[in-house]
Design an enzyme around this catalytic site. Structure first.
Site, PDB file in Angstrom:
ATOM      1  N   LYS A 101      78.452   8.865 -81.217  1.00 58.18           N
ATOM      2  CA  LYS A 101      77.879  10.206 -81.397  1.00 58.18           C
ATOM      3  C   LYS A 101      78.324  11.114 -80.264  1.00 58.18           C
ATOM      4  O   LYS A 101      78.833  10.652 -79.234  1.00 58.18           O
ATOM      5  CB  LYS A 101      76.356  10.117 -81.451  1.00 58.18           C
ATOM      6  CG  LYS A 101      75.702   9.571 -80.180  1.00 58.18           C
ATOM      7  CD  LYS A 101      74.197   9.510 -80.323  1.00 58.18           C
ATOM      8  CE  LYS A 101      73.560   8.994 -79.024  1.00 58.18           C
ATOM      9  NZ  LYS A 101      72.095   9.019 -79.080  1.00 58.18           N
TER      10      LYS A 101
ATOM     11  N   TYR B 174      83.020  34.898 -56.715  1.00 61.10           N
ATOM     12  CA  TYR B 174      81.989  35.833 -57.158  1.00 61.10           C
ATOM     13  C   TYR B 174      80.778  35.836 -56.226  1.00 61.10           C
ATOM     14  O   TYR B 174      80.373  34.791 -55.698  1.00 61.10           O
ATOM     15  CB  TYR B 174      81.521  35.466 -58.564  1.00 61.10           C
ATOM     16  CG  TYR B 174      82.485  35.874 -59.659  1.00 61.10           C
ATOM     17  CD1 TYR B 174      82.861  37.209 -59.825  1.00 61.10           C
ATOM     18  CD2 TYR B 174      83.005  34.923 -60.529  1.00 61.10           C
ATOM     19  CE1 TYR B 174      83.736  37.581 -60.833  1.00 61.10           C
ATOM     20  CE2 TYR B 174      83.887  35.279 -61.552  1.00 61.10           C
ATOM     21  CZ  TYR B 174      84.248  36.620 -61.692  1.00 61.10           C
ATOM     22  OH  TYR B 174      85.113  36.987 -62.694  1.00 61.10           O
TER      23      TYR B 174
END
Length: 843
Positions: free
Chosen positions: A509, A738
């Site tokens: 999965k 940033y």
């Protein structure tokens, strides 16, 4: 099928003499049972039912390993046409094996080795036997490259050096050969004498002594003694005197008093004394003294391992009488040994298998087996160059290649080279031929390949890298490498923990925990896992479309996907009456009520309180399912809440007890078998008494252990890597990134790398919280992680632009990055974005 000592076996042929089954029975001291033809000619030895290519001339050895028993596959092989078997136990239903012969022996592995040893005795040619902790395969391949112009050489395919690999290798010897080169590997005491009897080397070579398999030996001396047993009856041994444990044993052990030696050293007097070693940008000059002459070679490598391996080859050729001028002319043309097959995503929905560094029959057969493991496309195309310097008659060689392609089910051949083009009439499949790689590239267009799996198999001189470059899907510089061998190793580790009759459900999965979908499922199907489990139906449908035929359980079935689940034979988890009602209504609407029963899996809530039926609902559930003849319960299962945490073991045992009671209450009302399973990866190791009928293997398969001890037994599967885009020198007090969060507290050097939070790199790793590895050294992340890139501090690392950067991998464990983020390895793995290219490789 039986796999032993990690070998991925193929069927090997011999072309020297006609071995009848009757003669083989005599060689291995066997009685023959059955009404088959004992005069049948045997050419191929087979130990793996999945690798059959020539049924009528194959002899299958039903080898018993720790987790596999070849006797299980006798009927499968019989149905495929095999009529000759070596067994240690006759099948109970032997009367159903018409026209078969069974050679009954005490030990089928010993019988295989005895046959190979007999075959080896038929040849009086020189044989080089190679052992050591590292470098065996590369030294063998380089000796082949250096001598193939003068010799017709038979050698071990790839790294076939185990108790099974060696006999399969030696079986290849034929009357055409005038030199053999075989490698021998051991992992515990008392193994080498078996390999010595098979190889019978006239010339020995030991590469080095490292720490591999130290845990199986009392000390290094015992390991050295064991390895040197290979040369007990050899005429000469080539070795490096700088490995003192080897030198001391040879010098002092009376067993080697008659053994001639040819030594080399960087430190002390030897037959070949190594002098100055000068590394250039892409090559290395090695100087030496031999018979009082100054000699030198150049090799196209600069790493220490390649330098040592090249010196082993240099010493061997000098001993064999090669003039150093000839050696020096050939050394620069040594090519890297492709120790792995890579699976990449290609253009036009293609898959690309890249094995473009060498081309010979043995490695071609191995690569074609890997091609056949891939089920995602029906069409299979081989791009094959000339097979260079095989020493074989050209027409005979390519006739055998054509037969191999037919047996392996190749759909199309693209032949590149003058030799293969001359023999194109031998190939009776879709085909096209080109005189050179350059001619192919000139005529190439993107419509040539679509919806197919393509194997690139070329000799190094043909430069197939150029073909690989144009047919691979263009991708981001950041890649996640998936080691398929490690997947298999981890699978077998957990198999060793469970009972022989306990089944395994492998969890694939969430894109196989970030590792890929059909690529992982293909490996698990090939290695006969019993079940797969996915989270949602679309994952299962993708696997079905990619050729996965094994049972698949869907753990989170959604109403809108029920029709598709029925169509693609997916089995839903039923965890509530609402889900059961919706599924039953879909069965009625879809018209499937006249077909065979639909398999479902019942989820019980035993204490995790996420999904599942409660104990109070069991009686109603039983009545509902008994009243629906179109549904059959395949398994009943539950989920442990804290199987990896010792502090909660009492609760885990309560869950197991509750599950057993609830599941037995269900089972007793049905006449057909219903499997029970509750253990996950951690549970397999920590609660062996609760294996029931099946276990669910998840994160452990992908290399994450539940304890430090278990982690040491598992192999790393995933390596997330990128490269340096740009390097900058930043003065003290400047800021980086940033919000100016990164501050240079001194003059520093930074590198920008193309990976960011859109790729799955958590912003929590910003500002020194996380690190990456460059040249084996940690480089802290500086400033904030950006969407597509981030910056790392490489001030104390001698790095250059385009250097490799490891985010996590073998020496930078994913568990460490998980700790830095404050999460679990599951989240790190599953967060790696799909825009990050997955590269799958198999050693």
């Amino acid at each position: 099928m039986s796999r032993f000592a990690g070998i991925a076996s193929v069927a090997y042929k011999t072309k020297l003499m006609n071995y009848t089954l009757e003669k083989i029975a005599s060689i291995i001291n066997s009685s023959v049972t059955g009404n088959g033809n004992t005069k049948a000619i045997i050419r191929s030895l087979l130990i793996d039912s999945r690798k059959l290519s020539n049924a009528e001339t194959s002899l299958f050895f039903a080898i018993k390993g720790e987790r596999h028993n070849g006797h299980t596959y006798l009927k499968e092989l019989y149905d495929k046409g095999v009529r000759a078997f070596v067994v240690s136990t006759l099948p109970a239903n032997i009367d159903s094996f018409a026209n078969c012969c069974f050679c009954l022996v005490k030990d089928t592995l010993v019988a295989l080795q005895e046959l190979a040893a007999f075959h080896r005795q038929q040849f009086k040619i020189p044989v080089i036997g190679i052992t050591g902790s590292n470098g065996k395969t590369i030294v063998k391949e380089w000796l082949y490259q250096l001598m193939r112009e003068d010799k017709n050489i038979v050698r071990s395919p790839k790294s076939y050096n185990s108790q099974v690999g060696v006999p399969l290798s030696v079986w290849q010897m034929s009357e055409e050969n005038n030199l053999g080169i075989f490698e021998a590997g051991i992992s515990q005491p008392n193994e080498m004498s078996h390999l010595r009897a098979i190889i019978q080397p006239t010339l020995g070579l030991i590469t080095n002594i490292g720490h591999a398999h130290d845990e199986n030996f009392e000390n290094q001396k015992q390991k050295v003694d064991e390895k040197l047993k290979l040369f007990k009856h050899s005429e000469t041994l080539v070795y490096c005197k700088d490995y003192l444990s080897v030198h001391n044993e040879i010098s002092t052990n009376p067993a080697f008093s008659e053994l001639k030696v040819f030594s080399w050293s960087r430190k002390t007097r030897a037959d070949l004394l190594i002098g100055r070693i000068t590394k250039g940008t892409g090559d290395t000059e090695i100087q030496g003294v031999y018979k009082n002459d100054f000699i030198r070679i150049h090799i196209p490598f600069t790493d220490e391992a390649s330098i040592e391996n090249a010196i082993h080859c240099w010493a061997t050729l000098l001993y064999l009488g090669y003039d150093n001028q000839v050696i020096a002319e050939r050394m620069p043309f040594l090519s890297p040994i492709a120790m792995r097959l890579e699976l990449n995503e290609g253009i036009n929905n293609c898959s690309i298998i890249n094995d473009s560094y060498n081309s010979d029959l043995g490695s071609l057969a191995i690569a074609l087996d890997f091609l056949n493991q891939q089920k995602q496309h029906i069409k299979k195309t081989l791009v094959l160059s000339d097979i260079l310097q095989s020493g074989r008659n050209e027409e005979t060689l390519y006739r055998e290649v054509a037969e191999l392609l037919h047996k392996k089910g190749v759909s199309r051949l693209i032949g590149i080279g003058e030799n293969i083009s001359r023999q194109q009439h031998l190939f009776h499949i879709e085909k096209s031929f080109y005189q050179s790689t350059e001619e192919f590239l000139k005529q190439y267009n993107t419509s040539m390949f679509r919806d197919e799996t393509i194997l690139l198999k070329g000799a190094r001189a043909f430069g197939f890298e150029a073909i690989s470059k144009i047919i691979q899907q263009k991708a981001h510089e950041t890649v996640l490498e998936i080691n398929l061998n490690a997947i298999v190793h981890n699978l077998n580790y957990f198999r060793s923990k469970i009972k022989a009759d306990t089944k395994i459900m492998a969890m694939v999965k969430a894109f196989s925990y970030g590792s890929g979908s059909f690529e992982i499922a293909n490996v698990l199907q090939f290695h006969r896992v019993d079940y797969l489990a996915v989270a949602y139906a679309d994952e299962g449908i993708e696997l079905r479309k990619a050729g996965i035929t094994m049972p698949i359980m869907v753990m989170n079935p959604e109403e809108q996907s029920y029709e598709a689940m029925i169509q693609y034979h997916l089995e839903p988890e039923i965890y509530s009456f609402r889900v059961l009602n919706l599924f039953e209504e879909t069965l009625k609407r879809s018209g499937h009520l006249q077909e065979k029963s639909i398999a479902i899996h019942i989820k019980l809530d035993t204490g995790m309180h996420r999904l599942g039926f409660e104990a109070s609902e069991i009686n109603e559930l039983i009545v509902r399912i008994k009243n629906n003849k179109y549904i059959v319960i395949k398994s009943v299962f539950s989920h442990l809440a804290a199987s990896d945490e010792a502090e909660h073991d009492d609760f885990t045992w309560q869950q197991i007890k509750r599950f057993n009671e609830m599941s037995e209450a269900i089972k007793q009302h049905f006449s057909y078998p219903i499997m029970k399973h509750i253990l996950n990866s951690a549970g397999i190791s920590r609660f062996p008494d609760a294996q029931f009928d099946m276990v669910r293997l998840g994160i452990g398969l992908y290399g994450i252990g539940s304890s430090a001890g278990e982690q040491n037994q598992l192999q790393n599967v995933s390596t997330l890597k990128t490269s340096i885009s740009q390097i900058k020198n930043i003065p003290a007090n400047e800021t980086i990134g940033y919000s100016r969060k990164g501050v240079a507290t001194r003059d520093i050097q930074i590198a920008t790398v193309p990976i960011g939070y859109a790729d799955g790199l958590s912003r929590k790793l910003s500002n020194g919280k996380g690190k990456m590895m460059v040249k084996g050294k940690p480089a802290p992340i500086i400033g904030n992680v950006c969407m597509d890139m981030c910056m790392i501090d490489i001030t104390d690392i001698n790095a250059t632009e385009n250097d490799e950067v490891i985010v996590f991998g073998e020496n930078s464990p994913i568990t460490e990055i998980a700790k830095d983020v404050g999460t679990i390895p599951y989240e790190i793995l599953t967060n790696v974005s799909r825009r990050v290219k997955r590269v799958y490789y198999q050693e």
